[in-house]
Design a protein around this motif. Structure first.
Motif, PDB file in Angstrom:
ATOM      1  N   GLY A 108      21.194   4.588  48.844  1.00  0.00           N
ATOM      2  CA  GLY A 108      20.246   3.490  48.996  1.00  0.00           C
ATOM      3  C   GLY A 108      19.066   3.612  48.063  1.00  0.00           C
ATOM      4  N   SER A 109      18.478   4.800  47.977  1.00  0.00           N
ATOM      5  CA  SER A 109      17.328   4.985  47.094  1.00  0.00           C
ATOM      6  C   SER A 109      17.710   4.823  45.630  1.00  0.00           C
ATOM      7  CB  SER A 109      16.702   6.356  47.334  1.00  0.00           C
ATOM      8  OG  SER A 109      17.619   7.395  47.025  1.00  0.00           O
ATOM      9  N   ALA A 110      18.897   5.319  45.241  1.00  0.00           N
ATOM     10  CA  ALA A 110      19.339   5.165  43.860  1.00  0.00           C
ATOM     11  C   ALA A 110      19.593   3.699  43.526  1.00  0.00           C
ATOM     12  CB  ALA A 110      20.598   5.997  43.612  1.00  0.00           C
ATOM     13  N   PHE A 111      20.145   2.946  44.485  1.00  0.00           N
ATOM     14  CA  PHE A 111      20.385   1.518  44.241  1.00  0.00           C
ATOM     15  C   PHE A 111      19.065   0.768  44.073  1.00  0.00           C
ATOM     16  CE2 PHE A 111      20.840  -2.805  45.945  1.00  0.00           C
ATOM     17  CZ  PHE A 111      21.794  -3.301  45.069  1.00  0.00           C
ATOM     18  N   LEU A 112      18.089   1.061  44.941  1.00  0.00           N
ATOM     19  CA  LEU A 112      16.782   0.418  44.807  1.00  0.00           C
ATOM     20  C   LEU A 112      16.102   0.815  43.502  1.00  0.00           C
ATOM     21  CD1 LEU A 112      15.413   0.781  48.459  1.00  0.00           C
ATOM     22  CD2 LEU A 112      16.308  -1.276  47.361  1.00  0.00           C
ATOM     23  N   ALA A 113      16.273   2.078  43.091  1.00  0.00           N
ATOM     24  CA  ALA A 113      15.648   2.539  41.853  1.00  0.00           C
ATOM     25  C   ALA A 113      16.251   1.857  40.635  1.00  0.00           C
ATOM     26  CB  ALA A 113      15.785   4.055  41.733  1.00  0.00           C
ATOM     27  N   ARG A 121       2.895  -2.977  27.675  1.00  0.00           N
ATOM     28  CA  ARG A 121       1.993  -1.816  27.630  1.00  0.00           C
ATOM     29  C   ARG A 121       1.613  -1.353  29.028  1.00  0.00           C
ATOM     30  NH1 ARG A 121      -0.125  -4.818  23.222  1.00  0.00           N
ATOM     31  NH2 ARG A 121      -1.799  -5.672  24.519  1.00  0.00           N
ATOM     32  N   LEU A 122       1.351  -2.301  29.928  1.00  0.00           N
ATOM     33  CA  LEU A 122       0.978  -1.929  31.289  1.00  0.00           C
ATOM     34  C   LEU A 122       2.131  -1.240  32.026  1.00  0.00           C
ATOM     35  CD1 LEU A 122      -1.119  -5.025  32.440  1.00  0.00           C
ATOM     36  CD2 LEU A 122      -1.952  -2.748  31.826  1.00  0.00           C
ATOM     37  N   LEU A 123       3.334  -1.787  31.871  1.00  0.00           N
ATOM     38  CA  LEU A 123       4.483  -1.187  32.534  1.00  0.00           C
ATOM     39  C   LEU A 123       4.786   0.195  31.965  1.00  0.00           C
ATOM     40  CD1 LEU A 123       6.860  -4.268  32.954  1.00  0.00           C
ATOM     41  CD2 LEU A 123       5.593  -3.060  34.734  1.00  0.00           C
ATOM     42  N   CYS A 124       4.678   0.350  30.664  1.00  0.00           N
ATOM     43  CA  CYS A 124       4.902   1.669  30.052  1.00  0.00           C
ATOM     44  C   CYS A 124       3.835   2.667  30.506  1.00  0.00           C
ATOM     45  CB  CYS A 124       4.896   1.553  28.529  1.00  0.00           C
ATOM     46  SG  CYS A 124       6.346   0.732  27.840  1.00  0.00           S
ATOM     47  N   LEU A 125       2.588   2.202  30.633  1.00  0.00           N
ATOM     48  CA  LEU A 125       1.523   3.076  31.117  1.00  0.00           C
ATOM     49  C   LEU A 125       1.779   3.509  32.551  1.00  0.00           C
ATOM     50  CD1 LEU A 125      -1.247   4.370  30.540  1.00  0.00           C
ATOM     51  CD2 LEU A 125      -2.306   2.259  31.389  1.00  0.00           C
ATOM     52  N   CYS A 126       2.262   2.592  33.379  1.00  0.00           N
ATOM     53  CA  CYS A 126       2.589   2.919  34.772  1.00  0.00           C
ATOM     54  C   CYS A 126       3.733   3.923  34.835  1.00  0.00           C
ATOM     55  CB  CYS A 126       2.934   1.650  35.522  1.00  0.00           C
ATOM     56  SG  CYS A 126       3.325   1.898  37.275  1.00  0.00           S
ATOM     57  N   ALA A 127       4.765   3.715  34.008  1.00  0.00           N
ATOM     58  CA  ALA A 127       5.900   4.642  33.992  1.00  0.00           C
ATOM     59  C   ALA A 127       5.473   6.027  33.516  1.00  0.00           C
ATOM     60  CB  ALA A 127       7.009   4.092  33.104  1.00  0.00           C
ATOM     61  N   ASP A 128       4.625   6.085  32.502  1.00  0.00           N
ATOM     62  CA  ASP A 128       4.146   7.387  32.009  1.00  0.00           C
ATOM     63  C   ASP A 128       3.307   8.101  33.064  1.00  0.00           C
ATOM     64  OD1 ASP A 128       5.408   6.906  29.621  1.00  0.00           O
ATOM     65  OD2 ASP A 128       3.611   6.149  28.619  1.00  0.00           O
ATOM     66  N   GLY A 129       2.518   7.336  33.814  1.00  0.00           N
ATOM     67  CA  GLY A 129       1.709   7.941  34.871  1.00  0.00           C
ATOM     68  C   GLY A 129       2.562   8.540  35.980  1.00  0.00           C
ATOM     69  N   VAL A 130       3.626   7.835  36.365  1.00  0.00           N
ATOM     70  CA  VAL A 130       4.529   8.366  37.387  1.00  0.00           C
ATOM     71  C   VAL A 130       5.270   9.593  36.866  1.00  0.00           C
ATOM     72  CG1 VAL A 130       6.587   7.869  38.764  1.00  0.00           C
ATOM     73  CG2 VAL A 130       4.797   6.140  38.526  1.00  0.00           C
ATOM     74  N   TRP A 154       5.954  13.866  44.060  1.00  0.00           N
ATOM     75  CA  TRP A 154       5.776  12.483  44.498  1.00  0.00           C
ATOM     76  C   TRP A 154       6.465  12.260  45.848  1.00  0.00           C
ATOM     77  CZ3 TRP A 154       2.288   9.239  43.251  1.00  0.00           C
ATOM     78  CH2 TRP A 154       1.815   9.115  41.942  1.00  0.00           C
ATOM     79  N   VAL A 155       7.691  12.750  45.959  1.00  0.00           N
ATOM     80  CA  VAL A 155       8.435  12.555  47.210  1.00  0.00           C
ATOM     81  C   VAL A 155       7.717  13.258  48.361  1.00  0.00           C
ATOM     82  CG1 VAL A 155      10.658  12.882  48.350  1.00  0.00           C
ATOM     83  CG2 VAL A 155      10.585  12.361  45.917  1.00  0.00           C
ATOM     84  N   VAL A 189      12.563   6.370  45.468  1.00  0.00           N
ATOM     85  CA  VAL A 189      12.571   5.247  44.526  1.00  0.00           C
ATOM     86  C   VAL A 189      11.432   5.372  43.528  1.00  0.00           C
ATOM     87  CG1 VAL A 189      12.297   2.740  44.329  1.00  0.00           C
ATOM     88  CG2 VAL A 189      13.723   3.702  46.131  1.00  0.00           C
ATOM     89  N   LEU A 190      10.271   5.812  44.006  1.00  0.00           N
ATOM     90  CA  LEU A 190       9.104   5.953  43.133  1.00  0.00           C
ATOM     91  C   LEU A 190       9.361   6.914  41.986  1.00  0.00           C
ATOM     92  CD1 LEU A 190       6.100   5.335  42.599  1.00  0.00           C
ATOM     93  CD2 LEU A 190       5.527   7.234  44.124  1.00  0.00           C
ATOM     94  N   THR A 191      10.134   7.944  42.227  1.00  0.00           N
ATOM     95  CA  THR A 191      10.392   8.935  41.180  1.00  0.00           C
ATOM     96  C   THR A 191      11.582   8.592  40.303  1.00  0.00           C
ATOM     97  OG1 THR A 191      11.809  10.243  42.649  1.00  0.00           O
ATOM     98  CG2 THR A 191       9.473  10.756  42.649  1.00  0.00           C
ATOM     99  N   ALA A 192      12.503   7.764  40.792  1.00  0.00           N
ATOM    100  CA  ALA A 192      13.753   7.535  40.056  1.00  0.00           C
ATOM    101  C   ALA A 192      13.723   6.297  39.169  1.00  0.00           C
ATOM    102  CB  ALA A 192      14.925   7.428  41.039  1.00  0.00           C
ATOM    103  N   TRP A 193      12.869   5.327  39.430  1.00  0.00           N
ATOM    104  CA  TRP A 193      12.919   4.063  38.690  1.00  0.00           C
ATOM    105  C   TRP A 193      12.508   4.230  37.230  1.00  0.00           C
ATOM    106  CZ3 TRP A 193       8.849   1.669  36.180  1.00  0.00           C
ATOM    107  CH2 TRP A 193       7.579   2.152  36.446  1.00  0.00           C
TER     108      TRP A 193
END
Length: 274
Positions: free
Chosen positions: A86-91, A111-120, A128-129, A148-152
């Motif tokens: 389930g978590s992998a599918f949501l990710a 740029r905003l999405l890339c910044l968010c991904a780099d921060g995670v 995170w989990v 999901v937060l770590t895998a997306w």
């Protein structure tokens, strides 16, 4: 002489690929399903029958509370794999949508999405989990959210990079000139080439999620008793590893088999695609 020159050359042998991962994974899944009928109630306690060795009455023995180990192991397999799937599918869904959005919109959105991904990605995934699961210990939604937060991020980066290259191609440019909208172009030009890579990355995400769920249960932040989960079963079995080694061996063997099978099947798929 002419017959020799026209002798038919042998055809190349067909390429047969085989991986032990898929049969092992199917066997583990079958154990998780059949334990519902073959085992007993995983939460039923019998204090007069604790730490029983494997035998006809209890195929994998009993734990320190007299609960049937096979029934608990089957429930742990179902819980862990459902959480991981389930978590992998949501990710993959979240990462794909955000990756397509970043590649299509470009500019500030990208740029905003890339910044968010780099921060995670700057913080280790298991941390995170742990942080998210600690907000609501024992709740499945917290585990889903943390996983999901770590895998997306991995899916986002893969989709974004491939979508950027595809969107710059002649086919997409011609489609735009003909008046086709974003849904049509993304559906027929951008997504098809990356489906195979997304599936292979999804299988790795499942393996990582299984390990993460087990790690959370082992440190006492994941699911709570009496729910059976692989990491939680290891924690409960540690005080009795000397008197009843089968308690610890069963969840450890299943965890190793599941993760190894997923990785083996993915590696074989990568070889076949080359």
């Amino acid at each position: 002489m002419s017959s020799m020159t026209h002798m038919a050359t042998p055809l190349p042998a067909a390429r047969h690929s085989w991986s032990w991962g898929l049969p092992v994974l199917m066997a583990v899944l079958l154990l998780g399903l059949l334990s519902v009928w073959l085992g007993q109630n995983p939460a039923h306690q019998n204090l007069s029958n604790t730490l029983t060795a494997p035998g006809p009455a209890h195929w994998l023995g009993t734990d320190h509370l007299g609960r049937d180990l096979m029934a608990r192991l089957g429930e742990a397999i179902r819980v862990s794999l459902w959480l991981a799937l389930g978590s992998a599918f949501l990710a993959v869904t979240l990462g794909t949508l955000l990756g397509l959005c970043a590649a299509w919109r470009r500019g500030l959105t990208d740029r905003l999405l890339c910044l968010c991904a780099d921060g995670v990605a700057a913080i280790p995934g298991l941390l995170w989990v742990l942080l998210v699961a600690a907000l609501a210990p024992g709740q499945k939604w917290a585990l889903y959210s943390g996983l999901v937060l770590t895998a997306w991020v991995e899916f986002f980066r893969l989709v974004r990079s491939q979508a950027l290259a595809t969107l710059a191609g002649d086919g997409v440019q011609a489609g735009r000139l003909l008046g086709f909208g974003a849904p049509y172009l993304l559906r027929w030009y951008v997504l098809p080439p990356m489906v195979g890579d997304l599936l292979r990355l999804w299988s790795y995400a499942i393996a990582n999620a299984v390990l993460a769920v087990a790690a959370l249960g082992f440190v006492g932040v994941g699911l709570r008793p009496p729910t059976a989960e692989l990491g939680l079963m290891m924690t409960e079995a540690l005080p009795y590893y000397d008197a009843a080694p089968w308690l610890l061996a069963a969840p450890v063997v299943v965890l190793v088999l599941v993760v190894s099978a997923l990785q083996s099947a993915t590696r074989q798929a990568l070889k076949d695609s080359v």
